[in-house]
Scaffold this active site. Structure first.
Site, mmCIF file in Angstrom:
data_model
loop_
_atom_site.group_PDB
_atom_site.id
_atom_site.type_symbol
_atom_site.label_atom_id
_atom_site.label_comp_id
_atom_site.label_asym_id
_atom_site.label_seq_id
_atom_site.Cartn_x
_atom_site.Cartn_y
_atom_site.Cartn_z
ATOM 1 N N GLY A 39 16.441 14.304 -13.165
ATOM 2 C CA GLY A 39 16.329 14.243 -11.699
ATOM 3 C C GLY A 39 16.798 15.533 -11.053
ATOM 4 C CB ALA A 40 17.316 18.896 -12.378
ATOM 5 C CG ASN A 41 12.746 16.379 -8.735
ATOM 6 O OD1 ASN A 41 13.380 15.670 -9.510
ATOM 7 N ND2 ASN A 41 12.151 15.894 -7.670
ATOM 8 C CB THR A 42 15.235 16.571 -5.094
ATOM 9 O OG1 THR A 42 15.642 16.552 -3.739
ATOM 10 C CG2 THR A 42 15.371 15.176 -5.663
ATOM 11 N N GLY A 43 18.182 17.185 -4.710
ATOM 12 C CA GLY A 43 19.511 16.581 -4.505
ATOM 13 C C GLY A 43 20.616 17.129 -5.395
ATOM 14 C CB ILE A 44 23.519 15.287 -6.825
ATOM 15 C CG1 ILE A 44 23.969 14.704 -5.478
ATOM 16 C CG2 ILE A 44 24.703 15.573 -7.719
ATOM 17 C CD1 ILE A 44 24.542 13.292 -5.564
ATOM 18 N N GLY A 45 21.190 16.646 -8.530
ATOM 19 C CA GLY A 45 20.729 17.154 -9.825
ATOM 20 C C GLY A 45 20.270 18.595 -9.728
ATOM 21 C CE1 TYR A 195 21.814 3.619 -7.092
ATOM 22 C CE2 TYR A 195 23.800 2.879 -5.970
ATOM 23 C CZ TYR A 195 23.046 3.893 -6.523
ATOM 24 O OH TYR A 195 23.524 5.188 -6.523
HETATM 25 N N1 LIG Z 1 23.546 10.171 -2.621
HETATM 26 C C1 LIG Z 1 24.641 9.412 -2.726
HETATM 27 O O1 LIG Z 1 25.310 9.113 -1.743
HETATM 28 C C2 LIG Z 1 25.074 8.917 -4.067
HETATM 29 C C3 LIG Z 1 26.230 8.128 -4.153
HETATM 30 C C4 LIG Z 1 26.642 7.664 -5.397
HETATM 31 C C5 LIG Z 1 25.902 7.983 -6.531
HETATM 32 N N2 LIG Z 1 24.775 8.752 -6.413
HETATM 33 C C6 LIG Z 1 24.015 9.055 -7.627
HETATM 34 O O2 LIG Z 1 23.785 10.446 -7.724
HETATM 35 C C7 LIG Z 1 22.598 10.678 -8.488
HETATM 36 C C8 LIG Z 1 21.704 11.667 -7.794
HETATM 37 O O3 LIG Z 1 21.271 11.098 -6.584
HETATM 38 P P1 LIG Z 1 20.852 11.961 -5.311
HETATM 39 O O4 LIG Z 1 21.721 11.501 -4.216
HETATM 40 O O5 LIG Z 1 20.782 13.397 -5.629
HETATM 41 O O6 LIG Z 1 19.400 11.322 -5.031
HETATM 42 P P2 LIG Z 1 17.945 11.964 -4.999
HETATM 43 O O7 LIG Z 1 17.962 13.200 -4.183
HETATM 44 O O8 LIG Z 1 17.051 10.845 -4.600
HETATM 45 O O9 LIG Z 1 17.689 12.346 -6.530
HETATM 46 C C9 LIG Z 1 17.362 11.351 -7.472
HETATM 47 C C10 LIG Z 1 16.574 12.004 -8.572
HETATM 48 O O10 LIG Z 1 16.223 10.980 -9.531
HETATM 49 C C11 LIG Z 1 14.841 11.098 -9.787
HETATM 50 N N3 LIG Z 1 14.211 9.852 -10.182
HETATM 51 C C12 LIG Z 1 14.113 8.709 -9.477
HETATM 52 N N4 LIG Z 1 13.380 7.812 -10.150
HETATM 53 C C13 LIG Z 1 13.010 8.411 -11.319
HETATM 54 C C14 LIG Z 1 12.233 8.008 -12.424
HETATM 55 N N5 LIG Z 1 11.649 6.806 -12.472
HETATM 56 N N6 LIG Z 1 12.071 8.867 -13.459
HETATM 57 C C15 LIG Z 1 12.608 10.104 -13.408
HETATM 58 N N7 LIG Z 1 13.344 10.557 -12.379
HETATM 59 C C16 LIG Z 1 13.535 9.710 -11.339
HETATM 60 C C17 LIG Z 1 14.227 11.581 -8.471
HETATM 61 O O11 LIG Z 1 12.931 12.091 -8.712
HETATM 62 P P3 LIG Z 1 11.817 12.073 -7.549
HETATM 63 O O12 LIG Z 1 12.184 13.197 -6.635
HETATM 64 O O13 LIG Z 1 10.542 12.271 -8.291
HETATM 65 O O14 LIG Z 1 11.918 10.729 -6.879
HETATM 66 C C18 LIG Z 1 15.250 12.635 -8.094
HETATM 67 O O15 LIG Z 1 15.008 13.812 -8.800
HETATM 68 C C19 LIG Z 1 21.976 9.297 -8.700
HETATM 69 O O16 LIG Z 1 22.339 8.842 -9.992
HETATM 70 C C20 LIG Z 1 22.635 8.451 -7.649
HETATM 71 O O17 LIG Z 1 22.665 7.079 -8.007
HETATM 72 C C21 LIG Z 1 24.344 9.232 -5.213
#
Ligand SMILES: NC(=O)c1ccc[n+]([C@@H]2O[C@H](COP(=O)([O-])OP(=O)(O)OC[C@H]3O[C@@H](n4cnc5c(N)ncnc54)[C@H](OP(=O)(O)O)[C@@H]3O)[C@@H](O)[C@H]2O)c1
Length: 323
Positions: A39-45, A195
């Site tokens: 999931g490194a295409n966006t966000g935290i990753g 979730y």
């Molecule tokens: N944001 C928060 O407040 C928060 C809080 C607690 C924990 N987290 C955790 O932090 C991590 C990163 O989240 P984020 O906030 O950076 O969210 P995000 O920006 O939505 O990033 C999520 C990533 O996961 C990928 N993904 C989703 N479904 C997938 C699938 N079926 N196969 C492969 N990749 C998939 C997304 O790809 P696409 O772009 O293609 O959808 C995106 O790259 C997650 O594990 C999340 O649960 C986040």
């Protein structure tokens, strides 16, 4: 006047929150190391992959969309000058895709030093995948579980190596029940409960895997990044989200700030020997704030064994228990 007071308080709260955010301070160089961030295409990753690239690592962006992956790759190369950035395609909605990606890594890579299981989805609905599994559980838990197990031999050969599972603080609900691995929850806010259950299972997996990896120099820890303003909430309109959206501007971290604890666990000397721990804000979380079920050794073993069966793992893919 009252409005001004409220505004002043809000700004003050935001400042206090910002000041309390801890940052990774390690100076670890990653030249010669191979890393995978899902999931490194966006966000935290993306921010995590960017930092690995800055430090000279070979970075494999594991994502489900080739175009988005290539965009992220180009952005990382232009920001860091590191050209050793690659895109791997994995869609956690399909176990076949996970196996294909793992096979590709095992056949092409000679080492794997850091694996960050970051990809996840929320509010994916009451759906069952082609593998017969609950969709949210598969994307957030079964998929990362399978990927990790399939890459373990490579990580053992590259030891010392580190696995980081991106979890989340527990959401208190009597419906969160890791024993019910493959069912859509009932009750209020089933999406959130689904979730939360998937993330609790990921923590139980982390702790059980840490026990099973004792003596191997492969460590595995879970991380809560904090509340982060990312794409994660793009599908969200559940009962809890309206106040969350209001609070978003006030209290949420940027994705770069959210990546700091992952970087700390992946890179710091302090976290080098930690395994089976839960980190938040660049330190191990106080036991009081960690979901208490995650410490349950019997529950972790039970969930592990149920998972092995649901994933139909072959005998040579099952990691022996230390109990
Ligand atoms: N944001 C928060 O407040 C928060 C809080 C607690 C924990 N987290 C955790 O932090 C991590 C990163 O989240 P984020 O906030 O950076 O969210 P995000 O920006 O939505 O990033 C999520 C990533 O996961 C990928 N993904 C989703 N479904 C997938 C699938 N079926 N196969 C492969 N990749 C998939 C997304 O790809 P696409 O772009 O293609 O959808 C995106 O790259 C997650 O594990 C999340 O649960 C986040």
């Amino acid at each position: 006047m009252i409005l001004l007071d409220i505004l002043f308080c809000l700004v003050l709260i935001k400042l206090i929150i910002k000041v309390q955010i801890r940052r990774d301070k390690s100076a670890q160089c990653l030249i010669g190391k191979t890393t995978i961030v899902t999931g490194a295409n966006t966000g935290i990753g993306f921010c995590t992959a960017l930092e690995f690239a800055k430090r000279g690592a070979k970075v494999i962006i594991a994502c489900r969309d080739r175009v988005q992956g290539e965009n992220a790759r180009e952005n990382i190369i232009s920001a860091t000058g590191n050209k050793n950035i690659h895109v791997g395609i994995v869609d956690f909605r399909s176990l076949r895709s996970v196996r294909q990606f793992a096979n590709e890594i095992r056949s092409k890579e000679t080492r794997l030093d850091i694996l960050v299981n970051n990809a996840a989805g929320i509010k994916l609905g009451n759906k069952t995948t082609d593998d017969g599994l609950n969709l949210t559980m598969q994307v957030n838990y079964f998929g990362p579980y399978l990927l990790t197990i399939l890459l373990l031999d490579l990580m053992k050969r590259s030891a010392p190596s580190r696995i980081i599972n991106v979890a989340c603080v527990g959401i208190c609900s009597p419906h969160v029940n890791p024993r019910v691995l493959n069912e859509y929850p009932s009750g209020r806010c089933p999406e959130l409960v689904n979730y939360a259950n998937s993330k609790l299972c990921l923590m139980l997996f982390t702790n059980e895997l840490a026990r099973r990896l004792r003596g191997t120099e492969v460590t595995v820890n879970s991380v809560h990044p904090g509340a982060v303003d990312s794409d994660l909430l793009r599908n969200a309109n559940c009962c809890l989200w309206s106040p969350v959206l209001l609070l978003k501007c006030m209290c949420f971290k940027t994705p770069e700030e959210g990546s700091q604890t992952i970087l700390h666990v992946a890179l710091s000397e302090e976290a080098r020997k930690s395994s089976g721990k839960y980190f938040t804000n660049c330190q191990t979380e106080w036991r009081y704030f960690t979901p208490k079920e995650s410490f349950d050794v019997c529950l972790a073993k039970e969930v592990w064994e149920n998972t092995e069966d649901l994933l139909h793992l072959a005998d040579n893919e099952r990691i022996p228990s230390c109990l």
